[in-house]
Motif scaffolding. Structure first.
Motif, PDB file in Angstrom:
ATOM      1  N   VAL A 142       0.842  -1.208   0.000  1.00 34.53           N
ATOM      2  CA  VAL A 142       0.000   0.000   0.000  1.00 34.53           C
ATOM      3  C   VAL A 142       0.875   1.255   0.000  1.00 34.53           C
ATOM      4  CG1 VAL A 142      -1.663   1.332   1.364  1.00 34.53           C
ATOM      5  CG2 VAL A 142      -1.951  -1.153   1.093  1.00 34.53           C
ATOM      6  N   GLU A 143       1.905   1.253   0.807  1.00 35.56           N
ATOM      7  CA  GLU A 143       2.815   2.398   0.849  1.00 35.56           C
ATOM      8  C   GLU A 143       3.472   2.620  -0.510  1.00 35.56           C
ATOM      9  OE1 GLU A 143       6.865   3.903   3.177  1.00 35.56           O
ATOM     10  OE2 GLU A 143       5.913   1.995   3.719  1.00 35.56           O
ATOM     11  N   GLY A 144       3.925   1.529  -1.133  1.00 36.42           N
ATOM     12  CA  GLY A 144       4.537   1.630  -2.449  1.00 36.42           C
ATOM     13  C   GLY A 144       3.581   2.154  -3.491  1.00 36.42           C
ATOM     14  N   ALA A 145       2.325   1.741  -3.411  1.00 35.10           N
ATOM     15  CA  ALA A 145       1.315   2.223  -4.366  1.00 35.10           C
ATOM     16  C   ALA A 145       1.117   3.723  -4.230  1.00 35.10           C
ATOM     17  CB  ALA A 145      -0.003   1.482  -4.135  1.00 35.10           C
ATOM     18  N   HIS A 146       1.052   4.216  -2.999  1.00 40.43           N
ATOM     19  CA  HIS A 146       0.890   5.654  -2.777  1.00 40.43           C
ATOM     20  C   HIS A 146       2.075   6.439  -3.346  1.00 40.43           C
ATOM     21  CE1 HIS A 146      -2.800   5.929  -0.535  1.00 40.43           C
ATOM     22  NE2 HIS A 146      -2.405   5.064   0.387  1.00 40.43           N
ATOM     23  N   VAL A 147       3.277   5.956  -3.091  1.00 39.42           N
ATOM     24  CA  VAL A 147       4.470   6.659  -3.555  1.00 39.42           C
ATOM     25  C   VAL A 147       4.536   6.648  -5.083  1.00 39.42           C
ATOM     26  CG1 VAL A 147       6.990   6.581  -3.572  1.00 39.42           C
ATOM     27  CG2 VAL A 147       5.763   6.197  -1.438  1.00 39.42           C
ATOM     28  N   LEU A 148       4.208   5.520  -5.690  1.00 37.26           N
ATOM     29  CA  LEU A 148       4.226   5.420  -7.142  1.00 37.26           C
ATOM     30  C   LEU A 148       3.150   6.300  -7.775  1.00 37.26           C
ATOM     31  CD1 LEU A 148       5.672   4.006  -9.465  1.00 37.26           C
ATOM     32  CD2 LEU A 148       4.092   2.085  -9.208  1.00 37.26           C
ATOM     33  N   HIS A 149       1.978   6.324  -7.139  1.00 35.01           N
ATOM     34  CA  HIS A 149       0.886   7.184  -7.602  1.00 35.01           C
ATOM     35  C   HIS A 149       1.307   8.651  -7.582  1.00 35.01           C
ATOM     36  CE1 HIS A 149      -2.729   9.688  -6.650  1.00 35.01           C
ATOM     37  NE2 HIS A 149      -3.262   8.984  -7.627  1.00 35.01           N
ATOM     38  N   ASP A 150       1.963   9.048  -6.520  1.00 36.52           N
ATOM     39  CA  ASP A 150       2.394  10.438  -6.397  1.00 36.52           C
ATOM     40  C   ASP A 150       3.413  10.791  -7.483  1.00 36.52           C
ATOM     41  OD1 ASP A 150       2.535  13.001  -4.886  1.00 36.52           O
ATOM     42  OD2 ASP A 150       4.605  12.368  -4.585  1.00 36.52           O
ATOM     43  N   LEU A 151       4.342   9.896  -7.745  1.00 36.73           N
ATOM     44  CA  LEU A 151       5.348  10.165  -8.770  1.00 36.73           C
ATOM     45  C   LEU A 151       4.717  10.233 -10.167  1.00 36.73           C
ATOM     46  CD1 LEU A 151       8.310  10.411  -9.740  1.00 36.73           C
ATOM     47  CD2 LEU A 151       8.336   7.905  -9.906  1.00 36.73           C
ATOM     48  N   LEU A 152       3.954   9.197 -10.520  1.00 36.09           N
ATOM     49  CA  LEU A 152       3.430   9.107 -11.883  1.00 36.09           C
ATOM     50  C   LEU A 152       2.404  10.194 -12.183  1.00 36.09           C
ATOM     51  CD1 LEU A 152       3.026   5.232 -12.270  1.00 36.09           C
ATOM     52  CD2 LEU A 152       4.905   6.665 -13.064  1.00 36.09           C
ATOM     53  N   GLU A 153       1.523  10.478 -11.225  1.00 37.70           N
ATOM     54  CA  GLU A 153       0.457  11.456 -11.485  1.00 37.70           C
ATOM     55  C   GLU A 153       0.904  12.891 -11.201  1.00 37.70           C
ATOM     56  OE1 GLU A 153      -3.538  11.108 -10.625  1.00 37.70           O
ATOM     57  OE2 GLU A 153      -3.751   9.115 -11.483  1.00 37.70           O
ATOM     58  N   ASN A 154       1.419  13.127 -10.025  1.00 38.17           N
ATOM     59  CA  ASN A 154       1.703  14.500  -9.607  1.00 38.17           C
ATOM     60  C   ASN A 154       2.999  15.058 -10.188  1.00 38.17           C
ATOM     61  OD1 ASN A 154      -0.640  14.310  -8.071  1.00 38.17           O
ATOM     62  ND2 ASN A 154       0.461  13.710  -6.223  1.00 38.17           N
ATOM     63  N   GLU A 155       3.978  14.186 -10.399  1.00 37.61           N
ATOM     64  CA  GLU A 155       5.263  14.652 -10.910  1.00 37.61           C
ATOM     65  C   GLU A 155       5.407  14.460 -12.423  1.00 37.61           C
ATOM     66  OE1 GLU A 155       7.502  16.193  -9.156  1.00 37.61           O
ATOM     67  OE2 GLU A 155       6.781  15.835  -7.113  1.00 37.61           O
ATOM     68  N   LEU A 156       4.843  13.366 -12.940  1.00 33.64           N
ATOM     69  CA  LEU A 156       5.108  13.007 -14.334  1.00 33.64           C
ATOM     70  C   LEU A 156       3.897  13.134 -15.253  1.00 33.64           C
ATOM     71  CD1 LEU A 156       7.405   9.899 -13.697  1.00 33.64           C
ATOM     72  CD2 LEU A 156       8.042  12.299 -13.956  1.00 33.64           C
ATOM     73  N   GLY A 157       2.744  13.493 -14.699  1.00 28.15           N
ATOM     74  CA  GLY A 157       1.596  13.820 -15.530  1.00 28.15           C
ATOM     75  C   GLY A 157       0.847  12.654 -16.149  1.00 28.15           C
ATOM     76  N   LEU A 158       0.997  11.465 -15.595  1.00 25.95           N
ATOM     77  CA  LEU A 158       0.288  10.300 -16.107  1.00 25.95           C
ATOM     78  C   LEU A 158      -0.988  10.050 -15.313  1.00 25.95           C
ATOM     79  CD1 LEU A 158       3.322   7.889 -16.574  1.00 25.95           C
ATOM     80  CD2 LEU A 158       2.063   9.051 -18.395  1.00 25.95           C
ATOM     81  N   LYS A 159      -1.923   9.357 -15.918  1.00 23.08           N
ATOM     82  CA  LYS A 159      -3.123   8.908 -15.217  1.00 23.08           C
ATOM     83  C   LYS A 159      -2.872   7.486 -14.742  1.00 23.08           C
ATOM     84  CE  LYS A 159      -7.553   8.803 -14.051  1.00 23.08           C
ATOM     85  NZ  LYS A 159      -8.086   9.594 -12.929  1.00 23.08           N
ATOM     86  N   THR A 160      -3.161   7.198 -13.479  1.00 23.01           N
ATOM     87  CA  THR A 160      -2.866   5.874 -12.940  1.00 23.01           C
ATOM     88  C   THR A 160      -4.129   5.172 -12.448  1.00 23.01           C
ATOM     89  OG1 THR A 160      -2.399   6.799 -10.747  1.00 23.01           O
ATOM     90  CG2 THR A 160      -0.527   6.493 -12.227  1.00 23.01           C
ATOM     91  N   TYR A 161      -4.087   3.856 -12.585  1.00 20.77           N
ATOM     92  CA  TYR A 161      -5.171   2.994 -12.130  1.00 20.77           C
ATOM     93  C   TYR A 161      -4.592   1.895 -11.256  1.00 20.77           C
ATOM     94  CZ  TYR A 161      -8.092   5.266 -15.646  1.00 20.77           C
ATOM     95  OH  TYR A 161      -8.786   6.191 -16.386  1.00 20.77           O
ATOM     96  N   LEU A 162      -5.430   1.358 -10.383  1.00 20.70           N
ATOM     97  CA  LEU A 162      -4.979   0.421  -9.365  1.00 20.70           C
ATOM     98  C   LEU A 162      -5.785  -0.876  -9.429  1.00 20.70           C
ATOM     99  CD1 LEU A 162      -3.051   0.263  -6.867  1.00 20.70           C
ATOM    100  CD2 LEU A 162      -4.961   1.136  -5.504  1.00 20.70           C
ATOM    101  N   MET A 163      -5.094  -2.019  -9.192  1.00 24.41           N
ATOM    102  CA  MET A 163      -5.780  -3.302  -9.250  1.00 24.41           C
ATOM    103  C   MET A 163      -5.163  -4.278  -8.252  1.00 24.41           C
ATOM    104  SD  MET A 163      -6.346  -5.832 -12.550  1.00 24.41           S
ATOM    105  CE  MET A 163      -4.673  -6.481 -12.614  1.00 24.41           C
ATOM    106  N   THR A 164      -5.999  -4.963  -7.498  1.00 24.04           N
ATOM    107  CA  THR A 164      -5.520  -6.109  -6.735  1.00 24.04           C
ATOM    108  C   THR A 164      -5.259  -7.233  -7.733  1.00 24.04           C
ATOM    109  OG1 THR A 164      -7.719  -7.066  -6.371  1.00 24.04           O
ATOM    110  CG2 THR A 164      -6.940  -5.462  -4.752  1.00 24.04           C
ATOM    111  N   THR A 165      -4.197  -7.980  -7.532  1.00 21.01           N
ATOM    112  CA  THR A 165      -3.853  -9.004  -8.524  1.00 21.01           C
ATOM    113  C   THR A 165      -4.534 -10.343  -8.263  1.00 21.01           C
ATOM    114  OG1 THR A 165      -1.922  -9.750  -7.271  1.00 21.01           O
ATOM    115  CG2 THR A 165      -1.598  -7.949  -8.875  1.00 21.01           C
ATOM    116  N   GLY A 166      -5.110 -10.502  -7.060  1.00 23.20           N
ATOM    117  CA  GLY A 166      -5.660 -11.808  -6.710  1.00 23.20           C
ATOM    118  C   GLY A 166      -4.580 -12.788  -6.289  1.00 23.20           C
ATOM    119  N   SER A 167      -3.330 -12.319  -6.282  1.00 16.75           N
ATOM    120  CA  SER A 167      -2.215 -13.174  -5.916  1.00 16.75           C
ATOM    121  C   SER A 167      -1.522 -12.616  -4.672  1.00 16.75           C
ATOM    122  CB  SER A 167      -1.235 -13.276  -7.080  1.00 16.75           C
ATOM    123  OG  SER A 167      -0.133 -14.089  -6.762  1.00 16.75           O
TER     124      SER A 167
END
Length: 299
Positions: A142-167
């Motif tokens: 969860v922590e990694g997802a938040h950090v990655l979301h912040d980088l990709l969306e807020n710093e790099l201008g990408l739209k991000t989506y999230l998914m549980t993998t079931g694994s």
């Protein structure tokens, strides 16, 4: 079962595929029949790798890329060039009839390419697989997802989506315009993952060897390569509870009971009755990765 002009002869519906929960082949077929409208948009026009368990998940399964000789000629296929030379004919799952046919062949999980048949060299998705060091480390995911979301969306201008993998972990996915080749996209993904791991070296890593991860979250960028695949949203996984790879909203990361295996065959439709528009219009939010590459270089 009949789907328009195509008929799929279903066999052995009562065969138990997941003994712990007494989930049968028929249950899995019915699931994919009901989920078809959700899963097909993410399968269409992409080469497919099938993860098959003809005798259930307690027996050894296998991954299949090449079309079998006995597959009906109404199933769409594409000839793919292999990195090591030569070609392979792969399935393209473009309709419900094909989906159910493949499940009837023992396919449990679907792994499509990150690019479409219109240009196999250029992906239209960017994927990071957040792989935890153990079963009790989902808070780190969860922590990694938040950090990655912040980088990709807020710093790099990408739209991000999230998914549980079931694994084990989570996938963070960004739709991108297919104007760069896999090597360029993979290079960007590696640099982004390295940037985060360098700044959080005690918690995150990009080390591919498990022995070198030392209890850290693996920011797996390796799927962003020609011929690689990623589990499709709403695919079932070969787990005793028939877990489902499930798109979730970013706000759901705050749920204390969330895990990668939160959703399965017995609760997924209850969820969809409440949240059926997650990842809606996914591809309409594609961004040009070229500008994000420049922004990353400036960080």
């Amino acid at each position: 079962m009949k789907f328009g002009r195509y008929t799929v002869d279903i066999k052995n519906r009562e065969k138990v595929f997941m003994p712990d929960e007494k989930i049968t082949k028929g249950d899995i077929i019915d699931y994919y029949d009901d989920i078809a409208d959700y899963i097909l948009p993410f399968l269409k026009n992409r080469p497919l790798t099938m993860q098959r368990f003809p005798d259930g998940i307690r027996e050894e399964g296998f991954y299949q890329k090449e079309v079998s000789d006995h597959f009906p000629d109404w199933i769409d296929t594409v000839k793919v060039e292999k990195k090591e030379g030569g070609t392979v004919e792969q399935v393209v799952c473009n309709n419900k009839a094909t989906l159910i046919y493949l499940v009837n062949q023992g396919t449990v999980t679907f792994h499509p390419w990150l690019s479409k048949v219109s240009d196999l060299d250029k992906p239209d998705k960017l994927i990071f697989d957040l792989d935890p060091p153990g079963e009790d480390a989902f808070e780190l995911v969860v922590e990694g997802a938040h950090v990655l979301h912040d980088l990709l969306e807020n710093e790099l201008g990408l739209k991000t989506y999230l998914m549980t993998t079931g694994s084990k972990g989570l996938h963070v996915v960004s739709p991108i315009k297919p104007n760069l080749k896999f090597d360029d996209v993979r290079s960007f993904a590696k640099k982004a993952a390295d940037y985060l791991s360098d700044g959080n070296s005690e918690r995150f890593t990009t080390k591919t060897r498990k022995a070198k991860r030392e209890g850290r979250l693996f920011l797996d960028y390796l799927r962003n390569a020609y011929g690689q695949t990623s589990v499709v949203p709403y695919s079932m996984r070969p787990h005793s509870k028939a877990t489902i790879a499930t798109p979730i909203e970013w706000e759901e990361l705050s749920k204390k009971d969330l895990t990668s295996q939160s959703y399965h065959i017995k609760n997924i439709f209850k969820r969809l009755s409440q949240k059926n528009k997650v990842w809606e219009n996914f591809q309409n939010h594609s961004r040009d990765l070229t500008s994000s590459i420049k922004k990353l270089e400036n960080l």
